[in-house]
Scaffold this motif. Sequence first.
Motif, mmCIF file in Angstrom:
data_model
loop_
_atom_site.group_PDB
_atom_site.id
_atom_site.type_symbol
_atom_site.label_atom_id
_atom_site.label_comp_id
_atom_site.label_asym_id
_atom_site.label_seq_id
_atom_site.Cartn_x
_atom_site.Cartn_y
_atom_site.Cartn_z
ATOM 1 N N LEU A 49 -6.859 -0.605 -2.618
ATOM 2 C CA LEU A 49 -5.598 -0.999 -3.227
ATOM 3 C C LEU A 49 -5.465 -2.511 -3.195
ATOM 4 O O LEU A 49 -5.532 -3.129 -2.130
ATOM 5 C CB LEU A 49 -4.414 -0.366 -2.491
ATOM 6 C CG LEU A 49 -4.466 1.153 -2.286
ATOM 7 C CD1 LEU A 49 -4.992 1.497 -0.892
ATOM 8 C CD2 LEU A 49 -3.089 1.772 -2.467
ATOM 9 N N GLY A 50 -5.305 -3.109 -4.350
ATOM 10 C CA GLY A 50 -5.035 -4.533 -4.437
ATOM 11 C C GLY A 50 -3.580 -4.723 -4.804
ATOM 12 O O GLY A 50 -3.152 -4.319 -5.888
ATOM 13 N N LEU A 51 -2.796 -5.297 -3.896
ATOM 14 C CA LEU A 51 -1.351 -5.299 -4.044
ATOM 15 C C LEU A 51 -0.756 -6.689 -3.873
ATOM 16 O O LEU A 51 -1.169 -7.456 -2.994
ATOM 17 C CB LEU A 51 -0.710 -4.364 -3.009
ATOM 18 C CG LEU A 51 -1.201 -2.911 -3.006
ATOM 19 C CD1 LEU A 51 -0.620 -2.167 -1.822
ATOM 20 C CD2 LEU A 51 -0.825 -2.229 -4.310
ATOM 21 N N ALA A 52 0.219 -6.994 -4.694
ATOM 22 C CA ALA A 52 0.980 -8.228 -4.529
ATOM 23 C C ALA A 52 1.679 -8.213 -3.177
ATOM 24 O O ALA A 52 2.293 -7.214 -2.793
ATOM 25 C CB ALA A 52 2.013 -8.359 -5.650
ATOM 26 N N GLY A 53 1.570 -9.309 -2.441
ATOM 27 C CA GLY A 53 2.219 -9.417 -1.139
ATOM 28 C C GLY A 53 1.396 -8.905 0.014
ATOM 29 O O GLY A 53 1.810 -8.998 1.167
#
Length: 290
Positions: free
Chosen positions: A71-75
């Motif tokens: 998972l590549g997630l903002a923040g």
Amino acid sequence: MKWVLGIDGGGTQCRAGLATTAGEIVGRGDSGAANVMTDLDGTCASIVEAARAAFDAAGQEPDFGRTGAVLGLAGANVADVQQRLAARLPFAESRVESDALIALEGALGGHDGAIGIIGTGSAFMARHGETTRSIGGWGFQIGDLGGGARLGRQLLEESLLAHDWIRAQTALTAAVLARFDQDPRRMVTFAATARPRDFGAFVPVVFDFADQGDPLAARLLDEASAHVEAALAALDLHPTDRLCLLGGLGARIAARLGAPFSAMLRAPIADALGGAVAMAARRFGAAAGH
């Protein structure tokens, strides 16, 4: 693992790609915002919703217990959110990374170079050999210069200053004030609870008025472009590096870059979701045990 899953989560949308263990995408799904720093509960819900949609699109029953996910997630680069989120997800194993890392993987493939993700927020990453370096992505309150949330918030600030005759009024400030029925109190009330994507929703009007020659719109975009160039300069890029500007504002900011960065621009090889799937296949897929 029976399946691998790539997740690309940002301030406005979460996308999922379900793939075989060899990395072949068989289903895609999407859902709402997924910014772990501003809304952990909402991010979890968006991830699961997008993953279910990807299984549905593939004609498969959700089988989270035999699915490995990247998972590549903002923040995700802030504090301990990576560990907190991974512990709450239903997948057999979860690897939480920054949205910049999966975007870098997708855009560059095996090449050296850099990316700038210019969307609701902003983040930058460079790779030379096995070494990666990232800057930015700290959230729009004190970071994300050049990003849509900061740009939208600055537009509202400038519109209030114009209302008070501290700044010159322009057609753009008039249009913004009209959205709030000429009542600055309504603007302040909006801003008090607005999330990054709410501020980012004002960005299209900035570009529209810049095309019409509005001086405030031009200044705001010049400043945003300068912030992006400053971040790229800090990455110490080589003239032969590939540079990809990604995100909802990437192409429009790319068109405003000066030398030397304009000469380094290349089209991305794949998108961030493709990068997440490729990383998941390497980590959990058929080749992981070899």
